[in-house]
Design a protein around this motif. Structure first.
Motif, PDB file in Angstrom:
ATOM      1  N   THR A  41      47.411   4.041  -0.998  1.00  0.00           N
ATOM      2  CA  THR A  41      46.435   3.460  -0.069  1.00  0.00           C
ATOM      3  C   THR A  41      46.127   4.425   1.074  1.00  0.00           C
ATOM      4  O   THR A  41      45.007   4.454   1.571  1.00  0.00           O
ATOM      5  CB  THR A  41      46.916   2.106   0.492  1.00  0.00           C
ATOM      6  OG1 THR A  41      48.174   2.286   1.137  1.00  0.00           O
ATOM      7  CG2 THR A  41      47.050   1.085  -0.608  1.00  0.00           C
ATOM      8  N   HIS A  42      47.115   5.222   1.473  1.00  0.00           N
ATOM      9  CA  HIS A  42      46.876   6.237   2.506  1.00  0.00           C
ATOM     10  C   HIS A  42      45.881   7.271   1.993  1.00  0.00           C
ATOM     11  O   HIS A  42      44.967   7.680   2.705  1.00  0.00           O
ATOM     12  CB  HIS A  42      48.200   6.913   2.889  1.00  0.00           C
ATOM     13  CG  HIS A  42      48.107   7.766   4.108  1.00  0.00           C
ATOM     14  ND1 HIS A  42      47.538   9.027   4.094  1.00  0.00           N
ATOM     15  CD2 HIS A  42      48.482   7.552   5.383  1.00  0.00           C
ATOM     16  CE1 HIS A  42      47.585   9.541   5.303  1.00  0.00           C
ATOM     17  NE2 HIS A  42      48.144   8.660   6.116  1.00  0.00           N
ATOM     18  N   ARG A  43      46.038   7.674   0.741  1.00  0.00           N
ATOM     19  CA  ARG A  43      45.118   8.643   0.134  1.00  0.00           C
ATOM     20  C   ARG A  43      43.692   8.073   0.096  1.00  0.00           C
ATOM     21  O   ARG A  43      42.721   8.773   0.396  1.00  0.00           O
ATOM     22  CB  ARG A  43      45.593   9.000  -1.273  1.00  0.00           C
ATOM     23  CG  ARG A  43      44.632   9.868  -2.068  1.00  0.00           C
ATOM     24  CD  ARG A  43      44.562  11.268  -1.502  1.00  0.00           C
ATOM     25  NE  ARG A  43      43.658  12.111  -2.271  1.00  0.00           N
ATOM     26  CZ  ARG A  43      42.342  12.192  -2.090  1.00  0.00           C
ATOM     27  NH1 ARG A  43      41.772  11.441  -1.172  1.00  0.00           N
ATOM     28  NH2 ARG A  43      41.600  13.001  -2.816  1.00  0.00           N
ATOM     29  N   LEU A  44      43.593   6.817  -0.277  1.00  0.00           N
ATOM     30  CA  LEU A  44      42.279   6.188  -0.366  1.00  0.00           C
ATOM     31  C   LEU A  44      41.619   6.045   1.005  1.00  0.00           C
ATOM     32  O   LEU A  44      40.436   6.336   1.171  1.00  0.00           O
ATOM     33  CB  LEU A  44      42.401   4.804  -1.023  1.00  0.00           C
ATOM     34  CG  LEU A  44      41.102   4.002  -1.099  1.00  0.00           C
ATOM     35  CD1 LEU A  44      40.134   4.644  -2.085  1.00  0.00           C
ATOM     36  CD2 LEU A  44      41.381   2.567  -1.507  1.00  0.00           C
ATOM     37  N   CYS A  45      42.391   5.638   1.994  1.00  0.00           N
ATOM     38  CA  CYS A  45      41.811   5.313   3.308  1.00  0.00           C
ATOM     39  C   CYS A  45      41.763   6.495   4.263  1.00  0.00           C
ATOM     40  O   CYS A  45      40.835   6.603   5.057  1.00  0.00           O
ATOM     41  CB  CYS A  45      42.587   4.159   3.944  1.00  0.00           C
ATOM     42  SG  CYS A  45      42.442   2.636   2.998  1.00  0.00           S
TER      43      CYS A  45
END
Ligand SMILES: Nc1nc2c(ncn2[C@@H]2O[C@H](COP(=O)(O)OP(=O)(O)OP(=O)(O)O)[C@@H](O)[C@H]2O)c(=O)[nH]1
Length: 86
Positions: A41-45
């Protein structure tokens, strides 16, 4: 998933872009501990992988705003360890 119309222009702007569409996508990421939910989710956001992560206590919430073809998209990611759903 929810969708809404949001006021985005001024009354004197001519009216063509007076209203723009704004949609929110809510993504729930669940899985065992330490499988990479937070990194995903960190990569996505945020756009990159975190160099250091700590085990999440409770839930991890992240959000990203996107502008796709003039449409404002909000992606809300919630990740949590499966035990919180039992
Ligand atoms: N090799 C590799 N390691 C990864 C990858 N994604 C995450 N990791 C590592 O796996 C470990 C756990 O990652 P997290 O993202 O904290 O996992 P999590 O599922 O959120 O864990 P909890 O917060 O305990 O629920 C960290 O040391 C990360 O660096 C990946 O794609 N490849």
């Amino acid at each position: 998933m929810e969708s809404s119309l949001e006021f985005s222009g001024s009354l004197g702007s001519g009216g063509s872009s007076l209203w723009s569409r704004c949609r929110t996508f809510k993504v729930l990421v669940i899985g065992d501990s330490a499988v990479g939910k937070t990194c995903l989710t960190h990569r996505l956001c945020a756009g990159d992988f975190p160099c250091r992560v700590e085990s999440t206590i409770g839930v991890d919430f992240r959000e990203r705003q996107l502008d796709i073809h003039g449409e404002r998209i909000t992606v809300s990611c919630v990740s949590c360890f499966c035990v919180f759903l039992l």
